[in-house]
Design a protein around this motif. Sequence first.
Motif, PDB file in Angstrom:
ATOM      1  N   GLU A 175       0.802  -1.218   0.000  1.00 19.27           N
ATOM      2  CA  GLU A 175       0.000   0.000   0.000  1.00 19.27           C
ATOM      3  C   GLU A 175       0.844   1.281   0.000  1.00 19.27           C
ATOM      4  O   GLU A 175       0.559   2.220  -0.737  1.00 19.27           O
ATOM      5  N   GLU A 178       2.142   1.808  -3.394  1.00 19.47           N
ATOM      6  CA  GLU A 178       1.051   2.178  -4.300  1.00 19.47           C
ATOM      7  C   GLU A 178       0.714   3.662  -4.129  1.00 19.47           C
ATOM      8  O   GLU A 178       0.517   4.389  -5.109  1.00 19.47           O
ATOM      9  N   VAL A 179       0.680   4.109  -2.877  1.00 16.84           N
ATOM     10  CA  VAL A 179       0.412   5.524  -2.601  1.00 16.84           C
ATOM     11  C   VAL A 179       1.493   6.395  -3.237  1.00 16.84           C
ATOM     12  O   VAL A 179       1.205   7.432  -3.828  1.00 16.84           O
ATOM     13  N   ARG A 180       2.761   5.957  -3.124  1.00  9.96           N
ATOM     14  CA  ARG A 180       3.849   6.720  -3.747  1.00  9.96           C
ATOM     15  C   ARG A 180       3.633   6.806  -5.257  1.00  9.96           C
ATOM     16  O   ARG A 180       3.793   7.865  -5.858  1.00  9.96           O
ATOM     17  N   ARG A 183       0.889   9.198  -6.021  1.00  7.41           N
ATOM     18  CA  ARG A 183       1.376  10.567  -5.796  1.00  7.41           C
ATOM     19  C   ARG A 183       2.226  11.015  -6.992  1.00  7.41           C
ATOM     20  O   ARG A 183       2.092  12.141  -7.482  1.00  7.41           O
TER      21      ARG A 183
END
Length: 195
Positions: A175, A178-180, A183
């Motif tokens: 996760e 994935e967020v990186r 972004r």
Amino acid sequence: ERALKLSEEIEDELKKTAAFRNIAVAWTKVDVERALQVADGIEDESYKNEALRDIASDLAKVDVERAIHVADGIEDKFLQSSALCDIAPQLAKVDVERALQLVDGIGIDYEGCKMAALADIIPQLAKVDVERALQLAHGIVYSGCKMTALCDIASELAKEDVERALEVAGGIEFEGWEVRALRDIASELAKVDVE
């Protein structure tokens, strides 16, 4: 030259050798020939090889061919591999195929180094062959390197194909990574789409 003279006066041989090593590396930025002469004059092979590794790594930023030549002269295989792994991403900026070959030629004993270099090359590869970049990224066994490569591919894809970039980001296993990636995709979109 003053640094060399001061170093000559150091009585402890290990400290003197360390000083010469540090001088050689520092001089890489101002006089590569002199840096190599100083490194070549270091009698302790481990310090000499460390100096050559650091010189090659620094040199790669301005003269990648010369850096490869210096790395080829490093006798310690671990330090040579380390230098080549530092050089490969710089080489990829001008010749991604040759950079991949350089990394491929590094022995299996240095897998961590190879995986990190490959992750650093993949963004350049993604600019010309996304599918191959994805294939190589998925073949990386170290999760941190793999996730970095996938995030970089998603970011590169966002410049041309946002849907595909989101697909790649959605396939990232962890996760936080994935967020990186999401972004990075948003940052790329913000550069071209201000509405």
